[in-house]
Design a protein around this motif. Sequence first.
Motif, mmCIF file in Angstrom:
data_model
loop_
_atom_site.group_PDB
_atom_site.id
_atom_site.type_symbol
_atom_site.label_atom_id
_atom_site.label_comp_id
_atom_site.label_asym_id
_atom_site.label_seq_id
_atom_site.Cartn_x
_atom_site.Cartn_y
_atom_site.Cartn_z
ATOM 1 N N ILE A 130 0.868 -1.178 0.000
ATOM 2 C CA ILE A 130 0.000 0.000 0.000
ATOM 3 C C ILE A 130 0.904 1.226 0.000
ATOM 4 N N GLY A 131 0.690 2.109 -0.949
ATOM 5 C CA GLY A 131 1.520 3.307 -1.051
ATOM 6 C C GLY A 131 0.701 4.568 -1.084
ATOM 7 N N MET A 132 1.376 5.653 -0.794
ATOM 8 C CA MET A 132 0.740 6.957 -0.753
ATOM 9 C C MET A 132 1.645 7.959 -1.456
ATOM 10 N N ILE A 133 1.101 8.660 -2.449
ATOM 11 C CA ILE A 133 1.814 9.776 -3.075
ATOM 12 C C ILE A 133 1.396 11.026 -2.305
ATOM 13 N N ASN A 134 2.312 11.569 -1.543
ATOM 14 C CA ASN A 134 2.005 12.704 -0.662
ATOM 15 C C ASN A 134 2.203 14.028 -1.401
ATOM 16 N N ALA A 135 1.444 14.209 -2.487
ATOM 17 C CA ALA A 135 1.556 15.409 -3.313
ATOM 18 C C ALA A 135 1.181 16.659 -2.523
ATOM 19 N N ASN A 136 2.017 17.683 -2.627
ATOM 20 C CA ASN A 136 1.745 18.967 -1.975
ATOM 21 C C ASN A 136 1.578 18.808 -0.458
ATOM 22 N N GLN A 137 2.221 17.793 0.117
ATOM 23 C CA GLN A 137 2.139 17.484 1.548
ATOM 24 C C GLN A 137 0.694 17.247 2.013
ATOM 25 N N TYR A 138 -0.139 16.787 1.092
ATOM 26 C CA TYR A 138 -1.561 16.599 1.386
ATOM 27 C C TYR A 138 -1.801 15.684 2.584
ATOM 28 N N TYR A 139 -0.983 14.637 2.723
ATOM 29 C CA TYR A 139 -1.222 13.651 3.776
ATOM 30 C C TYR A 139 -0.377 13.866 5.033
ATOM 31 N N ASP A 140 0.305 14.987 5.157
ATOM 32 C CA ASP A 140 1.155 15.222 6.330
ATOM 33 C C ASP A 140 0.400 15.086 7.651
ATOM 34 N N LYS A 141 -0.800 15.647 7.724
ATOM 35 C CA LYS A 141 -1.556 15.594 8.986
ATOM 36 C C LYS A 141 -2.053 14.185 9.279
ATOM 37 N N LEU A 142 -2.399 13.432 8.247
ATOM 38 C CA LEU A 142 -2.794 12.042 8.456
ATOM 39 C C LEU A 142 -1.604 11.229 8.958
ATOM 40 N N LEU A 143 -0.441 11.446 8.367
ATOM 41 C CA LEU A 143 0.755 10.730 8.807
ATOM 42 C C LEU A 143 1.116 11.097 10.242
ATOM 43 N N ALA A 144 0.925 12.357 10.614
ATOM 44 C CA ALA A 144 1.141 12.773 12.005
ATOM 45 C C ALA A 144 0.130 12.086 12.928
ATOM 46 N N PHE A 145 -1.082 11.904 12.435
ATOM 47 C CA PHE A 145 -2.098 11.219 13.246
ATOM 48 C C PHE A 145 -1.739 9.751 13.447
ATOM 49 N N PHE A 146 -1.127 9.123 12.439
ATOM 50 C CA PHE A 146 -0.635 7.758 12.627
ATOM 51 C C PHE A 146 0.380 7.721 13.767
ATOM 52 N N ASP A 147 1.278 8.710 13.826
ATOM 53 C CA ASP A 147 2.244 8.780 14.927
ATOM 54 C C ASP A 147 1.517 8.906 16.263
ATOM 55 N N HIS A 148 0.441 9.684 16.277
ATOM 56 C CA HIS A 148 -0.366 9.833 17.493
ATOM 57 C C HIS A 148 -1.015 8.493 17.877
ATOM 58 N N MET A 149 -1.503 7.744 16.890
ATOM 59 C CA MET A 149 -2.075 6.414 17.155
ATOM 60 C C MET A 149 -1.041 5.495 17.797
ATOM 61 N N ILE A 150 0.186 5.572 17.303
ATOM 62 C CA ILE A 150 1.261 4.756 17.875
ATOM 63 C C ILE A 150 1.525 5.181 19.312
ATOM 64 N N GLN A 151 1.647 6.474 19.527
ATOM 65 C CA GLN A 151 1.902 7.002 20.877
ATOM 66 C C GLN A 151 0.809 6.564 21.857
ATOM 67 N N GLU A 152 -0.437 6.552 21.389
ATOM 68 C CA GLU A 152 -1.560 6.178 22.251
ATOM 69 C C GLU A 152 -1.851 4.674 22.220
ATOM 70 N N GLU A 153 -0.985 3.915 21.558
ATOM 71 C CA GLU A 153 -1.015 2.456 21.513
ATOM 72 C C GLU A 153 -2.280 1.881 20.867
ATOM 73 N N PHE A 154 -2.731 2.566 19.797
ATOM 74 C CA PHE A 154 -3.805 2.030 18.968
ATOM 75 C C PHE A 154 -3.280 1.527 17.627
ATOM 76 N N LEU A 155 -2.007 1.747 17.361
ATOM 77 C CA LEU A 155 -1.374 1.287 16.124
ATOM 78 C C LEU A 155 0.053 0.865 16.451
ATOM 79 N N LYS A 156 0.416 -0.330 16.026
ATOM 80 C CA LYS A 156 1.785 -0.797 16.230
ATOM 81 C C LYS A 156 2.687 -0.167 15.172
#
Length: 193
Positions: A130-156
């Motif tokens: 599964i890949g993501m083309i992060n054109a114009n930094q469109y997905y930066d906030k989603l990727l940051a949210f993934f980091d938040h999921m990891i921090q809160e232990e909802f995503l490994k």
Amino acid sequence: MKQISVFCGSSPGASSLYLEAGEKLGSHLAKEGITLVYGGSKLGVMGSVANAALQAGGQVIGVIPKMLMERELAHTNLTELIVVNTMHERKAKMEQLSDGFIVLPGGPGTMEEFFEVYTWAQLGEHQKPIGMINANQYYDKLLAFFDHMIQEEFLKPEYHSMVIVEQDPQDLINKFRTYKPPLLTKWITSEQT
């Protein structure tokens, strides 16, 4: 890699960079001999990726539900247009046809398609990249949210790494070719290991 599904918006977005990203991806898939599988519309980012693939001599399969034939204005010049009954059938058909998935910018429908194949991968339903083309930094906030999921232990962390993020289609396809899914331990407890 013979066929790749691309999830993206039927709108062009606020920046021309989104359409350009679609064109670049479509052209690259065609040059690599990879068939594009996508949602079947001639509009927006969807139209840009399909048109670029076709113009570069590629094969394009559209999968569109009956209810969207008129609303999304189905692309009529594709290699193949598959008309299904529901959105659920569209996603299932695209998954069945594809060796991997790429997400370009899009709205809630794009996100829903992405999260479904991402969830299926985590559950071991498929082992496709599964890949993501992060054109114009469109997905930066989603990727940051993934980091938040990891921090809160909802995503490994190893499941976060299942999503390959790149700006350039060539880099993304190269990583697809060497992709190895993580060992699936999502539902294994410490007593079971």
